[in-house]
Design an enzyme around this catalytic site. Structure first.
Site, PDB file in Angstrom:
ATOM      1  N   ARG A  81       9.579  -1.987   3.832  1.00  0.00           N
ATOM      2  CA  ARG A  81      10.313  -0.738   3.644  1.00  0.00           C
ATOM      3  C   ARG A  81      11.648  -0.812   4.365  1.00  0.00           C
ATOM      4  O   ARG A  81      11.727  -1.193   5.528  1.00  0.00           O
ATOM      5  CB  ARG A  81       9.492   0.446   4.166  1.00  0.00           C
ATOM      6  N   ARG A  90      10.863   4.061  -1.709  1.00  0.00           N
ATOM      7  CA  ARG A  90      10.245   3.238  -0.676  1.00  0.00           C
ATOM      8  C   ARG A  90       9.092   2.404  -1.243  1.00  0.00           C
ATOM      9  O   ARG A  90       8.374   2.869  -2.136  1.00  0.00           O
ATOM     10  CB  ARG A  90       9.752   4.099   0.483  1.00  0.00           C
ATOM     11  N   ASP A  93       4.806   4.351   1.940  1.00  0.00           N
ATOM     12  CA  ASP A  93       4.962   5.407   2.917  1.00  0.00           C
ATOM     13  C   ASP A  93       3.566   5.759   3.411  1.00  0.00           C
ATOM     14  O   ASP A  93       2.655   5.926   2.601  1.00  0.00           O
ATOM     15  CB  ASP A  93       5.583   6.607   2.191  1.00  0.00           C
ATOM     16  N   ASP A  95       1.844   8.495   5.820  1.00  0.00           N
ATOM     17  CA  ASP A  95       2.038   9.713   6.610  1.00  0.00           C
ATOM     18  C   ASP A  95       0.716  10.179   7.218  1.00  0.00           C
ATOM     19  O   ASP A  95      -0.314  10.205   6.530  1.00  0.00           O
ATOM     20  CB  ASP A  95       2.567  10.850   5.726  1.00  0.00           C
TER      21      ASP A  95
HETATM   22  O1  GSY Z   1       6.795  11.198   2.456  1.00  0.00           O
HETATM   23  C1  GSY Z   1       6.462  11.103   1.140  1.00  0.00           C
HETATM   24  C2  GSY Z   1       7.423  10.260   0.349  1.00  0.00           C
HETATM   25  N1  GSY Z   1       7.878  11.012  -0.804  1.00  0.00           N
HETATM   26  C3  GSY Z   1       7.208  11.266  -1.943  1.00  0.00           C
HETATM   27  C4  GSY Z   1       5.919  10.934  -2.412  1.00  0.00           C
HETATM   28  O2  GSY Z   1       5.110  10.243  -1.763  1.00  0.00           O
HETATM   29  N2  GSY Z   1       5.585  11.415  -3.654  1.00  0.00           N
HETATM   30  C5  GSY Z   1       6.436  12.169  -4.404  1.00  0.00           C
HETATM   31  N3  GSY Z   1       6.033  12.594  -5.587  1.00  0.00           N
HETATM   32  N4  GSY Z   1       7.677  12.505  -3.960  1.00  0.00           N
HETATM   33  C6  GSY Z   1       8.040  12.057  -2.741  1.00  0.00           C
HETATM   34  N5  GSY Z   1       9.194  12.258  -2.106  1.00  0.00           N
HETATM   35  C7  GSY Z   1       9.065  11.624  -0.934  1.00  0.00           C
HETATM   36  S1  GSY Z   1      10.280  11.596   0.275  1.00  0.00           S
END
Ligand code: GSY
Length: 164
Positions: A81, A90, A93, A95
């Site tokens: 990343r 990315r 991710d 979280d």
């Molecule tokens: O932190 C989440 C990263 N992220 C995402 C995701 O995982 N899924 C979707 N659909 N939109 C996102 N925008 C981000 S930033």
């Protein structure tokens, strides 16, 4: 051991392999109890980027919160990343959504995850594996929060069964 919930997402490269690779790394330190289906979702926040694959998992770990954060960040880094724009694309991710029933407010870590209740791509997979969990600070089970999403929840989920 502490029960934790993590959200994983990927929208670059071989997205499904990226998710499975991240899960394999997590298994070294987390006993994984449940993994949701993989959902293909429209990008939130920055909409001009490829769609994501998302899932949520539940596990138990002896890691302290900051150790868990270091593990998540090291997986993101080791899988390639790159730091780009905030909310940008990315490879992976990872979280931390929930760490037991703790509230954590540290410079680098806020738990429950501060944006989890607005995110269909988190609430819907979470409701699939743990519908009765109550996010500390809310009075409602996750299934109800998912059902109350503005678009009815499922509107943002694209083709969950056939995502490549
Ligand atoms: O932190 C989440 C990263 N992220 C995402 C995701 O995982 N899924 C979707 N659909 N939109 C996102 N925008 C981000 S930033």
């Amino acid at each position: 051991m502490t029960m934790v919930f993590l959200a994983l997402g990927s929208n670059l490269g071989d997205r499904k392999t990226n998710l499975y690779t991240a899960i394999d790394f997590l298994r070294r330190k987390i006993t994984i109890r449940r993994v949701s289906s993989i959902y293909e979702t429209e990008p939130a926040y920055v909409t001009d980027q490829p769609p994501f694959l998302n899932l949520v998992l539940q596990g138990e770990t002896d890691l302290k919160p900051m150790e868990l954060l270091r593990l998540a960040k090291s997986i993101e880094h080791d899988m390639g990343r790159k730091k780009t724009i905030r909310f940008g694309p990315r490879v992976v991710d990872v979280d931390i959504l929930l760490y037991g029933d703790e509230h954590i407010s540290a410079p680098l870590l806020t738990v429950p995850h501060p944006r989890m209740t607005e995110r269909a791509f988190v609430l819907i997979p979470l409701a699939e594996i743990a519908p009765d969990v109550v996010i500390p600070g809310t009075e409602k089970p996750v299934a109800l929060l998912a059902a109350q999403l503005p678009d009815g929840g499922l509107g943002k989920i694209l083709d969950p069964d056939n995502a490549d």
